[in-house]
Design an enzyme around this catalytic site. Structure first.
Site, PDB file in Angstrom:
ATOM      1  N   SER A   1       0.835  -1.202   0.000  1.00 24.28           N
ATOM      2  CA  SER A   1       0.000   0.000   0.000  1.00 24.28           C
ATOM      3  C   SER A   1       0.867   1.248   0.000  1.00 24.28           C
ATOM      4  O   SER A   1       1.972   1.256   0.560  1.00 24.28           O
ATOM      5  CB  SER A   1      -0.862  -0.022   1.264  1.00 24.28           C
ATOM      6  OG  SER A   1      -1.431   1.236   1.515  1.00 24.28           O
TER       7      SER A   1
ATOM      8  N   TYR B   1      -2.112  -1.242  11.001  1.00 24.44           N
ATOM      9  CA  TYR B   1      -2.386  -1.727   9.643  1.00 24.44           C
ATOM     10  C   TYR B   1      -1.207  -1.401   8.725  1.00 24.44           C
ATOM     11  O   TYR B   1      -0.677  -2.271   8.016  1.00 24.44           O
ATOM     12  CB  TYR B   1      -3.675  -1.087   9.107  1.00 24.44           C
ATOM     13  CG  TYR B   1      -3.812  -1.167   7.604  1.00 24.44           C
ATOM     14  CD1 TYR B   1      -4.243  -2.328   6.981  1.00 24.44           C
ATOM     15  CD2 TYR B   1      -3.458  -0.077   6.798  1.00 24.44           C
ATOM     16  CE1 TYR B   1      -4.334  -2.402   5.600  1.00 24.44           C
ATOM     17  CE2 TYR B   1      -3.555  -0.137   5.432  1.00 24.44           C
ATOM     18  CZ  TYR B   1      -3.988  -1.302   4.832  1.00 24.44           C
ATOM     19  OH  TYR B   1      -4.062  -1.372   3.466  1.00 24.44           O
TER      20      TYR B   1
ATOM     21  N   LYS C   1       1.861  -3.788   6.650  1.00 23.68           N
ATOM     22  CA  LYS C   1       2.261  -3.741   5.229  1.00 23.68           C
ATOM     23  C   LYS C   1       3.777  -3.634   5.127  1.00 23.68           C
ATOM     24  O   LYS C   1       4.409  -4.295   4.295  1.00 23.68           O
ATOM     25  CB  LYS C   1       1.584  -2.563   4.517  1.00 23.68           C
ATOM     26  CG  LYS C   1       0.076  -2.705   4.369  1.00 23.68           C
ATOM     27  CD  LYS C   1      -0.306  -3.882   3.494  1.00 23.68           C
ATOM     28  CE  LYS C   1      -1.785  -4.107   3.406  1.00 23.68           C
ATOM     29  NZ  LYS C   1      -2.163  -5.388   2.781  1.00 23.68           N
TER      30      LYS C   1
HETATM   31  N1  UFG Z   1     -12.545  11.290   3.196  1.00 18.30           N
HETATM   32  C1  UFG Z   1     -13.545  12.208   3.463  1.00 18.30           C
HETATM   33  N2  UFG Z   1     -14.734  11.735   3.910  1.00 18.30           N
HETATM   34  C2  UFG Z   1     -14.976  10.409   4.118  1.00 18.30           C
HETATM   35  C3  UFG Z   1     -13.948   9.489   3.841  1.00 18.30           C
HETATM   36  C4  UFG Z   1     -12.746   9.957   3.384  1.00 18.30           C
HETATM   37  O1  UFG Z   1     -13.359  13.417   3.298  1.00 18.30           O
HETATM   38  O2  UFG Z   1     -16.079  10.054   4.551  1.00 18.30           O
HETATM   39  C5  UFG Z   1     -11.273  11.785   2.678  1.00 18.30           C
HETATM   40  C6  UFG Z   1     -10.097  11.426   3.562  1.00 18.30           C
HETATM   41  O3  UFG Z   1      -9.928  12.380   4.582  1.00 18.30           O
HETATM   42  C7  UFG Z   1      -8.963  11.410   2.547  1.00 18.30           C
HETATM   43  C8  UFG Z   1      -9.641  10.947   1.258  1.00 18.30           C
HETATM   44  O4  UFG Z   1     -11.023  11.171   1.446  1.00 18.30           O
HETATM   45  O5  UFG Z   1      -8.486  12.699   2.369  1.00 18.30           O
HETATM   46  C9  UFG Z   1      -9.420   9.484   0.963  1.00 18.30           C
HETATM   47  O6  UFG Z   1      -9.781   8.735   2.118  1.00 18.30           O
HETATM   48  P1  UFG Z   1      -9.974   7.164   2.086  1.00 18.30           P
HETATM   49  O7  UFG Z   1     -10.357   6.724   3.467  1.00 18.30           O
HETATM   50  O8  UFG Z   1     -10.860   6.769   0.965  1.00 18.30           O
HETATM   51  O9  UFG Z   1      -8.527   6.677   1.692  1.00 18.30           O
HETATM   52  P2  UFG Z   1      -7.157   6.861   2.479  1.00 18.30           P
HETATM   53  O10 UFG Z   1      -6.261   7.584   1.547  1.00 18.30           O
HETATM   54  O11 UFG Z   1      -7.295   7.352   3.830  1.00 18.30           O
HETATM   55  O12 UFG Z   1      -6.840   5.327   2.658  1.00 18.30           O
HETATM   56  C10 UFG Z   1      -6.076   4.664   1.774  1.00 18.30           C
HETATM   57  C11 UFG Z   1      -6.444   3.171   1.744  1.00 18.30           C
HETATM   58  C12 UFG Z   1      -6.088   2.521   3.045  1.00 18.30           C
HETATM   59  C13 UFG Z   1      -4.690   2.875   3.414  1.00 18.30           C
HETATM   60  C14 UFG Z   1      -4.546   4.363   3.503  1.00 18.30           C
HETATM   61  C15 UFG Z   1      -3.204   4.770   3.955  1.00 18.30           C
HETATM   62  O13 UFG Z   1      -7.807   2.994   1.490  1.00 18.30           O
HETATM   63  O14 UFG Z   1      -6.187   1.130   2.902  1.00 18.30           O
HETATM   64  O15 UFG Z   1      -4.797   4.881   2.218  1.00 18.30           O
HETATM   65  O16 UFG Z   1      -2.982   6.109   3.851  1.00 18.30           O
HETATM   66  F1  UFG Z   1      -4.340   2.383   4.597  1.00 18.30           F
END
Ligand code: UFG
Length: 342
Positions: free
Chosen positions: A127, A152, A156
């Site tokens: 990841s 988590y 990885k």
């Molecule tokens: N976000 C929102 N509202 C929500 C959900 C997410 O604004 O309800 C924003 C988050 O703050 C972030 C972006 O959307 O800025 C993406 O968020 P996600 O949760 O979809 O994805 P992440 O980048 O946080 O997560 C991804 C992978 C995980 C991994 C993570 C590590 O999905 O498996 O990156 O950074 F662990």
């Protein structure tokens, strides 16, 4: 000629099921192993409907080594794609032992059984989380990993290290770690897609559930980040493009084309997209209005990350092909399909 067979652990999950389809389409035999802790047979049925192949499925927990050994005894695969893992960042902070227990035990079991049975090729689901808040963007595979900010993410990093050390020690073992950026979207058939249990933690399933009326309002976590529009930036990779990356990684190993026994590739689009941009694109492409509000920042979010994908482009001959418009249309088509919305 006998077809190459690939074991797909976690093959009933979101990325696993799409990868099973692409492997079968590319001419591989596939065996799915899954404990169905966060997935169900519906995904397997979807894979079977899309491909017309009655893909075999074994219900097994990869942490149960003697049960998992029977899969190695029963099927003659030379390659494994290991998806089986717990994946919720927040839950890993609340219950670290679950994450270290599941993710490390299952990975150690798969590698040690491959060694025991003389099986050669493994692709590991890594990841972009391993980069943390990178000092320079976009990140290449050489960008230093940062200390993990969640159990988590730590699993990885540890699994990458286990793989690196194992291929160095055990003759004949080859590994590829694919560092995924943010996988989104669904198969164009709308027969398989992401199906989170409970309240979605990730952005796109939260958006589609809000559009479907299951969630009242999307919270955008922070509009005061140091980015052009104040929201976080990510690299959103289409799930079918991501699935295809696994096929080319397996084909590279099966064909003896690896430059080293352990290789790492970033799998993203190479483009950074903000949360606001993603929401606006979803609205435009699907011709609807989304109920959303700005909410406080979410703990642990990095400000911005996107991939330099030149290594995967050059070495694997792989490129992200689907546009964000196509991907967000597929995400909504899938949500409508599972909710019975016209
Ligand atoms: N976000 C929102 N509202 C929500 C959900 C997410 O604004 O309800 C924003 C988050 O703050 C972030 C972006 O959307 O800025 C993406 O968020 P996600 O949760 O979809 O994805 P992440 O980048 O946080 O997560 C991804 C992978 C995980 C991994 C993570 C590590 O999905 O498996 O990156 O950074 F662990």
């Amino acid at each position: 000629m006998k077809k190459e067979c690939v074991l797909v652990s976690g093959g009933a999950g979101y990325i696993g099921s799409h990868t099973a389809v692409e492997l079968i389409n590319a001419g591989y035999d596939v065996v799915i192993a899954d404990n169905f802790s966060n997935s169900d047979m519906g995904a397997v049925e979807g894979v079977r409907r899309i491909t017309g192949v009655d893909v075999p499925v074994v219900e097994v927990d990869c942490c149960d080594k003697s049960a998992f050994r029977r899969v190695f005894e029963q099927y003659e695969f030379d390659s494994v794609i290991h998806f089986a893992a717990s994946k919720a960042v927040g839950e890993s902070v609340a219950d670290p032992l679950k994450y270290y227990g599941n993710n490390l035990t299952s990975f150690i079991n798969v590698v040690s059984l491959m060694h025991e049975f003389g099986r050669h090729n493994i692709v590991f689901s890594s990841s972009a989380t391993v980069y943390g808040e990178a000092d320079t963007l976009p990140v290449t595979e050489q960008t230093p990993r940062k200390p993990a900010t969640s159990p988590y993410g730590n699993t990885k990093q540890i699994c990458e290290d286990i793989l690196r050390d194992s291929v160095a020690a055990y003759d004949g073992l080859r590994g590829i770690a694919l560092r995924y950026f943010n996988p989104i979207g669904a198969h164009p058939s709308a027969l398989i897609g992401e199906l989170p249990r409970g309240v979605p933690q990730n952005l796109v399933p939260y958006i589609t559930q809000t559009a479907a009326g299951i969630r009242e309002c999307l919270s955008i976590f922070g509009d005061d980040y140091p980015t052009p529009d104040g929201s976080c930036i990510r690299d959103y990779i289409d799930i079918v493009d991501l699935a295809r990356a696994h096929v080319v990684a397996i084909t590279r190993m099966v064909g003896g084309k690896c430059r080293k026994n352990y290789e790492i590739f970033n799998i993203g689009t190479g483009k950074g997209v903000s949360v606001f941009e993603l929401v606006k694109t979803f609205e435009r492409v699907n011709n609807l209005k989304l109920n959303y509000k700005v909410a406080p920042r979410r703990a642990g979010d990095v400000v911005a990350i996107w991939a330099d994908t030149s290594l995967a482009n050059k070495e694997l001959g792989w490129h992200a092909e689907r546009t964000l418009d196509q991907t967000l249309a597929s995400a909504w088509a899938w949500e409508k399909h599972i909710r019975g919305i016209e």
